[in-house]
Design an enzyme around this catalytic site. Sequence first.
Site: not given
Ligand SMILES: Nc1ncnc2c1ncn2[C@@H]1O[C@H](COP(=O)(O)OP(=O)(O)OP(=O)(O)O)[C@@H](O)[C@H]1O
Ligand SMILES: [Mg+2]
Length: 310
Positions: A92, A184, A224, A255
């Site tokens: 990538n 998750k 979230l 992750d």
């Molecule tokens: N902008 C932010 N500020 C603070 N904490 C964040 C932020 N974005 C993500 N997190 C933290 O990271 C955790 C996982 O984020 P998210 O819900 O975006 O997971 P995801 O969509 O699975 O992410 P990924 O793209 O890594 O797969 C959240 O529960 C939070 O604790």
């Molecule tokens: Mg994810």
Amino acid sequence: MTKILTLTLNPSIDKSTNIDALIPEQKLRCTTPKYEPGGGGINVSRALSKLGTTSKALYFSGGHTGEIFDELIALENIEYQRVAIKGNTRENMIVLETSSNKQYRFGMDGPTIETQEWQNLLDEIAKMQGLEFLVGSGSLAPGLPVDFYARLAKIATKINAKFILDTSGEPLQAAAKEGVYLLKPNIGELANMCGLEELRTEQIKEKALEIIVKGNCKMVVVSLGPQGAILVTKDEYIKIPAPTVKKRSTVGAGDSMVAGMVHQLSKAKSVKEIGMFGVACGSAATMNYGTELCKKEDVETLYAWIEKQV
Ligand SMILES: Nc1ncnc2c1ncn2[C@@H]1O[C@H](COP(=O)(O)OP(=O)(O)OP(=O)(O)O)[C@@H](O)[C@H]1O
Ligand SMILES: [Mg+2]
């Protein structure tokens, strides 16, 4: 003996470079690239190592790029084991346009995994003794059956290991039905699992409970983003806010969150402590540039804040 095994079915060599401006039809001068091993399970193992927990990363690699991948993973502070494939490990490209501070991520298709090759990986896991946690993170590679994670769920039950899964779409749906210890999904992935366009936070409890009951799952942690996470078990519903942090890169936030939860599981912590630490690790990861993931000292500071809120 391996207690925690992470799986990466579609690993990649992540090549990062910087460029002044991304302009078409021109020769572009890029900085010397940085090479890193990438993929969901690899990130979980790297984040676990930063938290002081040992794990082994099991992954597919092959071809001349696979050799480079194996060299890169040897530089990381993790245990690893490869399952050989004929195809070339994918590469990538991550380009940072410095004039705009915008990051462009070019993801390429991975090699097709042949039946015998993925069967070899399943056999490796089925014969592991003393494995306590099996962590699946990321999408399936081409060639893998859609019920691949569901097959792993079955094997995990057989060898008495707890299966933790972070994936999406049909592979997630199939595995959840088979039974997963901890799932998750982010809220979009959960909506998709339920066949919905989107989901309101008020609907999470009901939907998560349905999954738990149908598949005999133990925990669903719905992330979230900046709002934190909602953790649901048969008897518990816990809302965990995320601290406000200076966001640098959200790469690997999910992750890092999974790594945080596995770290706590391996220390037999309570459901609440698992969720809070997961959020702390996810948020800590967003404070760093690129693919650095979470730093232990940031995790500790954020955890102390979260503990006061929940
Ligand atoms: N902008 C932010 N500020 C603070 N904490 C964040 C932020 N974005 C993500 N997190 C933290 O990271 C955790 C996982 O984020 P998210 O819900 O975006 O997971 P995801 O969509 O699975 O992410 P990924 O793209 O890594 O797969 C959240 O529960 C939070 O604790
Ligand atoms: Mg994810």
